[in-house]
Scaffold this motif. Structure first.
Motif, mmCIF file in Angstrom:
data_model
loop_
_atom_site.group_PDB
_atom_site.id
_atom_site.type_symbol
_atom_site.label_atom_id
_atom_site.label_comp_id
_atom_site.label_asym_id
_atom_site.label_seq_id
_atom_site.Cartn_x
_atom_site.Cartn_y
_atom_site.Cartn_z
ATOM 1 N N SER A 214 17.299 5.773 -4.753
ATOM 2 C CA SER A 214 18.149 6.091 -5.611
ATOM 3 C C SER A 214 18.078 4.993 -6.779
ATOM 4 N N ASP A 215 17.575 3.842 -6.245
ATOM 5 C CA ASP A 215 17.588 2.569 -7.364
ATOM 6 C C ASP A 215 16.365 2.649 -8.342
ATOM 7 N N ILE A 216 15.196 3.081 -7.822
ATOM 8 C CA ILE A 216 14.036 3.018 -8.489
ATOM 9 C C ILE A 216 13.746 3.911 -9.618
ATOM 10 N N ASP A 217 13.557 3.439 -10.725
ATOM 11 C CA ASP A 217 13.207 4.167 -12.225
ATOM 12 C C ASP A 217 11.968 4.365 -12.325
ATOM 13 N N LEU A 218 10.997 3.412 -11.945
ATOM 14 C CA LEU A 218 9.567 3.481 -12.358
ATOM 15 C C LEU A 218 8.721 3.091 -11.176
ATOM 16 N N VAL A 219 7.574 3.553 -11.033
ATOM 17 C CA VAL A 219 6.696 3.182 -9.916
ATOM 18 C C VAL A 219 5.347 2.763 -10.645
ATOM 19 N N VAL A 220 4.774 1.351 -10.509
ATOM 20 C CA VAL A 220 3.846 1.207 -11.035
ATOM 21 C C VAL A 220 2.637 1.020 -9.903
ATOM 22 N N THR A 221 1.758 1.808 -9.547
ATOM 23 C CA THR A 221 1.068 1.976 -8.508
ATOM 24 C C THR A 221 -0.717 1.797 -8.906
ATOM 25 N N ASP A 222 -1.390 0.810 -8.056
ATOM 26 C CA ASP A 222 -2.815 1.176 -8.055
ATOM 27 C C ASP A 222 -3.179 2.316 -7.412
ATOM 28 N N ILE A 223 -4.569 2.860 -7.757
ATOM 29 C CA ILE A 223 -4.853 4.103 -7.293
ATOM 30 C C ILE A 223 -5.633 3.959 -5.986
ATOM 31 N N VAL A 224 -6.713 3.071 -5.885
ATOM 32 C CA VAL A 224 -7.477 3.034 -4.735
ATOM 33 C C VAL A 224 -6.947 1.833 -3.895
ATOM 34 N N MET A 225 -6.231 2.320 -2.911
ATOM 35 C CA MET A 225 -5.834 1.431 -1.719
ATOM 36 C C MET A 225 -5.884 1.967 -0.350
ATOM 37 N N ASP B 257 0.772 -1.136 -0.131
ATOM 38 C CA ASP B 257 0.047 0.004 -0.065
ATOM 39 C C ASP B 257 0.972 1.213 -0.152
ATOM 40 N N GLY B 258 0.168 2.464 -0.035
ATOM 41 C CA GLY B 258 1.150 3.478 -0.036
ATOM 42 C C GLY B 258 2.175 3.777 1.174
ATOM 43 N N PRO B 259 1.786 3.471 2.257
ATOM 44 C CA PRO B 259 2.688 3.685 3.614
ATOM 45 C C PRO B 259 3.805 2.817 3.225
ATOM 46 N N ASP B 260 3.527 1.486 2.925
ATOM 47 C CA ASP B 260 4.617 0.422 2.662
ATOM 48 C C ASP B 260 5.534 0.895 1.591
ATOM 49 N N ALA B 261 4.949 1.471 0.756
ATOM 50 C CA ALA B 261 5.740 2.339 -0.566
ATOM 51 C C ALA B 261 6.674 3.256 -0.131
ATOM 52 N N LEU B 262 6.305 4.139 0.671
ATOM 53 C CA LEU B 262 7.080 5.213 1.301
ATOM 54 C C LEU B 262 8.159 4.642 1.967
ATOM 55 N N SER B 263 8.013 3.424 2.738
ATOM 56 C CA SER B 263 9.146 2.856 3.525
ATOM 57 C C SER B 263 10.169 2.380 2.620
ATOM 58 N N VAL B 264 9.439 1.588 1.475
ATOM 59 C CA VAL B 264 10.510 0.719 0.333
ATOM 60 C C VAL B 264 11.407 2.019 -0.210
ATOM 61 N N VAL C 36 -1.894 10.246 -4.911
ATOM 62 C CA VAL C 36 -1.256 11.101 -3.904
ATOM 63 C C VAL C 36 0.198 10.364 -3.670
ATOM 64 N N LEU C 37 0.161 9.189 -3.473
ATOM 65 C CA LEU C 37 1.535 8.837 -3.440
ATOM 66 C C LEU C 37 2.538 9.109 -4.601
ATOM 67 N N ALA C 38 1.975 9.169 -5.892
ATOM 68 C CA ALA C 38 2.945 9.334 -6.959
ATOM 69 C C ALA C 38 3.434 10.899 -6.794
#
Length: 324
Positions: free
Chosen positions: A248-259, A235-242, A267-269
Motif C-alpha cells: 500500500s505504501d509503494i508508488d513506483l518500482v525501479v527495477t533492473d531487467i536481467v536479475m 532481486d525479484g523474489p526479494d522484491a515480492l517479499s517487500v 516479469v516482476l513488473a
C-alpha cells in the motif's frame, strides 16, 4: 568512464547478436568535441591532432556509439601509420553531391551530405593495399599487432548509415579517409536532460530492485537526497517479499531487467501491476529499450532508463513517471 564502458559493451553486443541501432539526429561536431580528449590519448603525444570543424553543419541521422567507433578505428589506423610521429587532421564540412561526383565514385549518392575527413601524414598505402583494405582480417601489420577488422568495421557501419567512404593515399604521401553521411532535414535533437536543469524530487515511496549492490546503493542515496522514501530489494523474489509487506505504501518500482534467481524485471513488473493497476514502473538495463518492451503492445510499454545513466537522468525519469 562508465559511459565509455557502456559504449564498448554495446559494440561487443553488436558483434555477438542482432541489435537495433539507436539512431537519432546528431551534431557531428559535438560528437567530435566530446571524444577529442580520448582520441588525443589514443594517438599519443608524438602525433599532433588538429580539428577543423565547419560551422552551421546540418545534423545527421546516426547512432552516436557507431560514430565514435568510426572515429576511433580511423584514428588508430592513422596512428599506426605514423610510428615516428606526424600530424592528423579531422575536418568536417557540408557538401552537395552532384551528378559528376556520383559518376566518378560508384558508392556516392546525390544530395546533401556531411563529410568527415581524416588526413594523416603517415606512410600511405599502395594500390594493392587499397584494393583489399576493407576485407575482414586483411592487415599489413605484424602478427599480434592488428586484427584486420578495424576498416572492415568502419565500412560496415558507414554502409548501415547509408553513407560511403572515399580514400586518397599513396606510399610516403599520407592518407585521407573521407566519410560521407546523408544530411538530415530534421533539427538536431536536444539532450533529454539539459545541463543545469532544476531537479525536482518528491515524497513518494519507491522500491528499488537491483542485484548489483553498488548500483542499488547509489540509486538509493540519490533518491533519498531528493526527498523520496526508498525501499530496497536484491532481486525479484526479494522484491515480492517487500511488496507483500509494504504494498500500500509503494508508488513506483525501479527495477533492473536481467536479475538472478529466476525472476526478470519485466516479469516482476507484470506481477505487481496485476496486483496494483495504478503502480508506476521503470525498467532499467544496459540492453536496449527494444529488449525491455519486446512483444508488448504500444499502450502497455514500460518507462525505460538506459544504463549507465547520470544522476539528473534518474531524477527526471522518476519524477516524470510519477507525474504521468
Amino acid at each position: 568512464a562508465a559511459r565509455r564502458a557502456a559504449i564498448l559493451t554495446k559494440q561487443l553486443l553488436g558483434f555477438s547478436r542482432p541489435h537495433t541501432v539507436d539512431t537519432q539526429v546528431l551534431d557531428l561536431n559535438a560528437i567530435i568535441e566530446g571524444v577529442q580528449t580520448m582520441l588525443r590519448r589514443v594517438i599519443g603525444e608524438h602525433i599532433d591532432l588538429q580539428c577543423e570543424l565547419a560551422g552551421g553543419l546540418p545534423g545527421i541521422y546516426a547512432d552516436e556509439a557507431n560514430l565514435e567507433q568510426i572515429m576511433m578505428n580511423l584514428v588508430v589506423n592513422a596512428r599506426d601509420a605514423m610510428p615516428r610521429g606526424g600530424s592528423l587532421t579531422l575536418r568536417t564540412r557540408a557538401v552537395e553531391i552532384d551528378a559528376d561526383h556520383v559518376a566518378s565514385h560508384a558508392q556516392a549518392r546525390p544530395g546533401r551530405a556531411v563529410a568527415l575527413a581524416l588526413r594523416d601524414t603517415g606512410c600511405g598505402m599502395s594500390q594493392e593495399v587499397l584494393d583489399h583494405m576493407y576485407e575482414p582480417f586483411f592487415t599489413t601489420k605484424e602478427v599480434g599487432q592488428g586484427s584486420g577488422l578495424g576498416l572492415a568495421t568502419v565500412y560496415g557501419i558507414v554502409a548501415q548509415h547509408e553513407g560511403w567512404i572515399e580514400v586518397e593515399s599513396a606510399p610516403a604521401c599520407g592518407t585521407t579517409f573521407t566519410v560521407y553521411l546523408p544530411a538530415s532535414r530534421d533539427m538536431v535533437e536536444p539532450v533529454s536532460v539539459p545541463e543545469g536543469a532544476e531537479l525536482q524530487g518528491g515524497s513518494e515511496t519507491i522500491l528499488v530492485v537491483e542485484d548489483e549492490a553498488a548500483v542499488r546503493k547509489i540509486v538509493t542515496e540519490i533518491l533519498h537526497a531528493q526527498g523520496y522514501r526508498v525501499l530496497q530489494a536484491t532481486d525479484g523474489p526479494d522484491a515480492l517479499s517487500v511488496w507483500s509487506e509494504r504494498r500500500s505504501d509503494i508508488d513506483l518500482v525501479v527495477t533492473d531487467i536481467v536479475m538472478p534467481n529466476g525472476l526478470a524485471g519485466h516479469v516482476l513488473a507484470d506481477r505487481l501491476l496485476a496486483d496494483k493497476k495504478d503502480l508506476k514502473i521503470i525498467l532499467s538495463s544496459g540492453y536496449s529499450e527494444d529488449f525491455a518492451n519486446l512483444g508488448r503492445p504500444a499502450d502497455r510499454q514500460f518507462s525505460f532508463l538506459q544504463k549507465p545513466y547520470r544522476l539528473e537522468e534518474l531524477v527526471h525519469k522518476v519524477r516524470a513517471c510519477l507525474d504521468n
